[in-house]
Design an enzyme around this catalytic site. Sequence first.
Site, PDB file in Angstrom:
ATOM      1  N   CYS A 252       0.713  -1.257  -0.105  1.00 25.92           N
ATOM      2  CA  CYS A 252      -0.163  -0.231   0.082  1.00 25.92           C
ATOM      3  C   CYS A 252       0.813   1.399  -0.119  1.00 25.92           C
ATOM      4  O   CYS A 252       0.189   2.273  -0.145  1.00 25.92           O
ATOM      5  CB  CYS A 252      -1.043  -0.190   1.283  1.00 25.92           C
ATOM      6  SG  CYS A 252      -1.954  -1.589   1.356  1.00 25.92           S
TER       7      CYS A 252
ATOM      8  N   HIS B 191      -2.496   8.164   5.656  1.00 25.83           N
ATOM      9  CA  HIS B 191      -2.726   6.844   5.010  1.00 25.83           C
ATOM     10  C   HIS B 191      -4.246   6.320   5.310  1.00 25.83           C
ATOM     11  O   HIS B 191      -5.125   6.011   4.537  1.00 25.83           O
ATOM     12  CB  HIS B 191      -2.002   5.767   5.662  1.00 25.83           C
ATOM     13  CG  HIS B 191      -1.774   4.562   5.009  1.00 25.83           C
ATOM     14  ND1 HIS B 191      -1.652   4.259   3.442  1.00 25.83           N
ATOM     15  CD2 HIS B 191      -2.114   3.293   5.339  1.00 25.83           C
ATOM     16  CE1 HIS B 191      -1.821   2.976   3.146  1.00 25.83           C
ATOM     17  NE2 HIS B 191      -2.081   2.332   4.227  1.00 25.83           N
TER      18      HIS B 191
ATOM     19  N   GLU C 239      -1.139   5.181  13.397  1.00 26.79           N
ATOM     20  CA  GLU C 239      -0.673   6.599  12.533  1.00 26.79           C
ATOM     21  C   GLU C 239      -0.831   7.682  13.271  1.00 26.79           C
ATOM     22  O   GLU C 239       0.044   8.511  13.162  1.00 26.79           O
ATOM     23  CB  GLU C 239      -1.291   6.560  11.338  1.00 26.79           C
ATOM     24  CG  GLU C 239      -0.929   7.601  10.299  1.00 26.79           C
ATOM     25  CD  GLU C 239      -1.707   7.538   9.004  1.00 26.79           C
ATOM     26  OE1 GLU C 239      -1.206   8.402   8.193  1.00 26.79           O
ATOM     27  OE2 GLU C 239      -2.652   6.914   8.588  1.00 26.79           O
TER      28      GLU C 239
ATOM     29  N   LYS D 110      -9.141   8.172   1.397  1.00 24.63           N
ATOM     30  CA  LYS D 110      -9.781   6.717   1.522  1.00 24.63           C
ATOM     31  C   LYS D 110     -11.517   6.811   2.111  1.00 24.63           C
ATOM     32  O   LYS D 110     -12.060   5.888   1.930  1.00 24.63           O
ATOM     33  CB  LYS D 110      -9.146   5.675   2.227  1.00 24.63           C
ATOM     34  CG  LYS D 110      -7.614   5.508   1.577  1.00 24.63           C
ATOM     35  CD  LYS D 110      -6.864   4.530   2.346  1.00 24.63           C
ATOM     36  CE  LYS D 110      -5.450   4.249   1.927  1.00 24.63           C
ATOM     37  NZ  LYS D 110      -4.669   5.512   1.971  1.00 24.63           N
TER      38      LYS D 110
ATOM     39  N   HIS E 134      -9.690   2.417  -0.387  1.00 29.21           N
ATOM     40  CA  HIS E 134      -8.176   1.902  -0.645  1.00 29.21           C
ATOM     41  C   HIS E 134      -7.714   1.353  -1.879  1.00 29.21           C
ATOM     42  O   HIS E 134      -8.077   0.365  -2.122  1.00 29.21           O
ATOM     43  CB  HIS E 134      -7.960   0.878   0.736  1.00 29.21           C
ATOM     44  CG  HIS E 134      -6.372   0.647   0.940  1.00 29.21           C
ATOM     45  ND1 HIS E 134      -5.400   1.274  -0.009  1.00 29.21           N
ATOM     46  CD2 HIS E 134      -5.801   0.383   1.978  1.00 29.21           C
ATOM     47  CE1 HIS E 134      -4.119   1.170   0.589  1.00 29.21           C
ATOM     48  NE2 HIS E 134      -4.162   0.532   1.825  1.00 29.21           N
TER      49      HIS E 134
ATOM     50  N   PHE F  49       1.976  -3.373   3.814  1.00 29.60           N
ATOM     51  CA  PHE F  49       2.033  -4.417   4.604  1.00 29.60           C
ATOM     52  C   PHE F  49       3.773  -4.810   4.369  1.00 29.60           C
ATOM     53  O   PHE F  49       4.177  -4.405   3.344  1.00 29.60           O
ATOM     54  CB  PHE F  49       1.380  -5.620   3.912  1.00 29.60           C
ATOM     55  CG  PHE F  49      -0.051  -5.776   4.422  1.00 29.60           C
ATOM     56  CD1 PHE F  49      -0.760  -4.825   5.307  1.00 29.60           C
ATOM     57  CD2 PHE F  49      -0.881  -6.574   3.604  1.00 29.60           C
ATOM     58  CE1 PHE F  49      -2.018  -4.923   5.676  1.00 29.60           C
ATOM     59  CE2 PHE F  49      -2.328  -6.599   3.843  1.00 29.60           C
ATOM     60  CZ  PHE F  49      -2.718  -5.814   4.999  1.00 29.60           C
TER      61      PHE F  49
END
Length: 411
Positions: free
Chosen positions: A163, A302, A313, A334, A339, A397
């Site tokens: 991502c 994010h 975050e 998002k 996403h 990830f």
Amino acid sequence: MGRRVVVTGMGAITPIGLNIEEFWQSVQAGEIGFAPITKFDASEYKCRIAAEVKGFEGKNFMDAKAAKRMELFSQYAVAAAKEALCDSGIEMEKEDPYRVGTAIGSGIGSLQAIEREHKKLMEKGPNRVNPLFVPMMIGNMAAGNVSIQFGLKGKSINSVTACATGTNTIGEAFRAVAYGEADVMAAGGTESCITPIGIAGFTALTALSAVDDPKKCSLPFDKDRSGFVMGEGAAVVILEELEHAKARGAKIYAEVVGYGCSSDAYHITSPEESGAGAARAMTNAIADAGLKPEDIPYINAHGTGTHHNDLFETRAIKLAFGEHAKKLKINSTKSMVGHLLGAAGAIEFVTCVKELEEGYLHRTVGYSKPDEEMDLDYCKEAATGDYSYALSNSLGFGGHNASILLAKYKE
């Protein structure tokens, strides 16, 4: 730091618009791209909602024969690149093609091709697998197809950092221009993974929201957040060395001034709990620009809407910015498009450019209920003002952290 790098063109294919203008109008209106999945029968799945691209046909953006030799993620990339190059006004016949490069990433490539050809293999045997299966499926073909379609013969790369891919590809393109490897780079990310195995796999990870209400399925930073919603699409930007852009009279949208990365070295899916890794990516990007944390007014987070991401975050932002974190405006794109995996950082970069240009920060759509420990300003309402800088975060990830810093362009 090397040469100055500016943004001179942008293109996008998104769940809320098939070009930059449509996308930005939808963002300002707070429109959401969430709806029941139509690409396959998802009735037996826990997750039945996605942010699909609507009304896209490859033949409307490129030669129909060329489109047939591309999987959807490549088609999206070519379409977005076409808009970006056109928007930039670059005339390739006047350029040294070896000085114009490509950096377009995809987190996964084509799951559609894998599913389709595996079915053939199982049912009809190995001799029935499409000869073009591999070159259509592999993730680098977004960059490959863009370079082929538009004659871009310079450096051509494909970062794959889950991502964080979109932010890494744009960041690496920024470095290539800044240090003289190219004068111009078409950079961004693309993804199309709303497929049975894609939805099933992310659901098995408990990463996806199982909420069926489009207005409540993607709630970044909200106490009721329940996971992310799979999106798809692409965004490509044209990064150009400043003097090269000025020499041809290009319109300059913004300047890229900093790029920072780190790795959590912690877990294959969960961010590190203190937020230290993501914090370092942010402070690296700010230091790269020769700035201080208190110079930054705004972060495009994010902000996936998963429990762990949004909490960790937030901790990362507090670590990186200290007391100044309370003064930051923070939003999540998002909340409208879901996403986009490998394309997420790219569409969020485009959003930051438009926000700086127009002095408008979009609201985090759906955000209404604060959560414990998450006490920052997550843009419950849109904000207007003169914003000098925008920091965009992407966390992938594997522990990949990437941040890129944009500035309002000044001579």
